[in-house]
Design a protein around this motif. Sequence first.
Motif, short mmCIF file in Angstrom:
data_model
loop_
_atom_site.label_atom_id
_atom_site.label_comp_id
_atom_site.label_asym_id
_atom_site.label_seq_id
_atom_site.Cartn_x
_atom_site.Cartn_y
_atom_site.Cartn_z
N UNK A 94 31.78 42.16 36.14
CA UNK A 94 33.21 41.93 36.75
C UNK A 94 33.95 42.82 35.96
N UNK A 95 34.82 43.65 36.59
CA UNK A 95 35.62 44.70 36.00
C UNK A 95 36.91 44.82 36.50
N UNK A 96 37.96 45.22 36.24
CA UNK A 96 39.37 45.62 36.92
C UNK A 96 38.92 46.62 37.94
N UNK A 97 39.61 46.63 39.15
CA UNK A 97 39.49 47.79 40.08
C UNK A 97 39.86 49.17 39.51
N UNK A 152 45.78 39.98 33.87
CA UNK A 152 44.70 39.45 34.46
C UNK A 152 45.08 39.71 36.17
N UNK A 153 43.88 39.36 36.87
CA UNK A 153 44.01 39.68 38.31
C UNK A 153 42.45 39.50 38.86
N UNK A 154 42.22 39.69 40.23
CA UNK A 154 41.03 39.72 40.59
C UNK A 154 40.19 40.85 40.01
N UNK A 155 38.84 40.73 39.67
CA UNK A 155 37.85 41.85 39.35
C UNK A 155 37.27 42.34 40.45
N UNK A 156 36.88 43.63 40.36
CA UNK A 156 35.71 44.11 41.12
C UNK A 156 34.44 43.63 40.96
#
Length: 185
Positions: free
Chosen positions: A15-18, A64-68
Motif C-alpha cells: 500500500x502506497x500513495x498514488x 494521509x489518504x487512500x493508498x494505491x
Amino acid sequence: MSGHECVLESPRLILRPPIAEDFEGFKAFHADARVMTYLGGPAGPAIAWRSMRYMAGLWQMDGFAMFSIIDKASGQWIGRGGPIRPYDWPGVEIGWGLLPQWWGRGLALEATAMAAEFAFTRLSLNRIVHTIDARNEESKRLATRLGSRCEGPVTLPAPYVDTVVDLWAQTREDWKENRQRFNFL
C-alpha cells in the motif's frame, strides 16, 4: 507526514500513495460498473484523473489518504483503499475497492486491516468509520470481519444529502482486540 514515508507491506500487498503511473488502474476502476455500483456509477477518464490527483493532494495537505493497493507478486495496481476525511463527514473513513479480477481472495480485507492499523497507530485516531450502502452485502461482510459494527443509518453532507448509508465504526480500543485476527500485522 508525507506520502513517501507511508508504504505499508503485507505478504501479498504493498500500500502506497498514488503516483502518476497508477492512472490506468484508476481509469479501469472508475469505468467498471461492478466496482462503481455503490460509488456513483461508472465514470470516464476525467473523473478517474481527478480522483487520483485528489488522493495525491490529500496526502500533501492531510498527511494521509487512500493508498494505491499493489499486488506484491506482479506489481499490478489492483485497487485503492485507506483513510480519508471528506469535508463534514461523520468521521475519518476507511474505504476500499478492488478491480473485480482481484475479488474473492481476501485482499480487500488484508488491505483494509493494514489501513486500520495505520489509522490507529501512525495517525493516532480514536475511531474509524465506513459509510456503506445498506444493499452492499460484500462491504458489510468485510466491515464485520474487520470488527466494525453498524451504528445505523446516517445522512451524508452536501452534495450527498440525498444519500443515506449505514455508518459502521470501531474505536481504538475495539481495534486492540480485533487486530489479533490478522497475523500479518
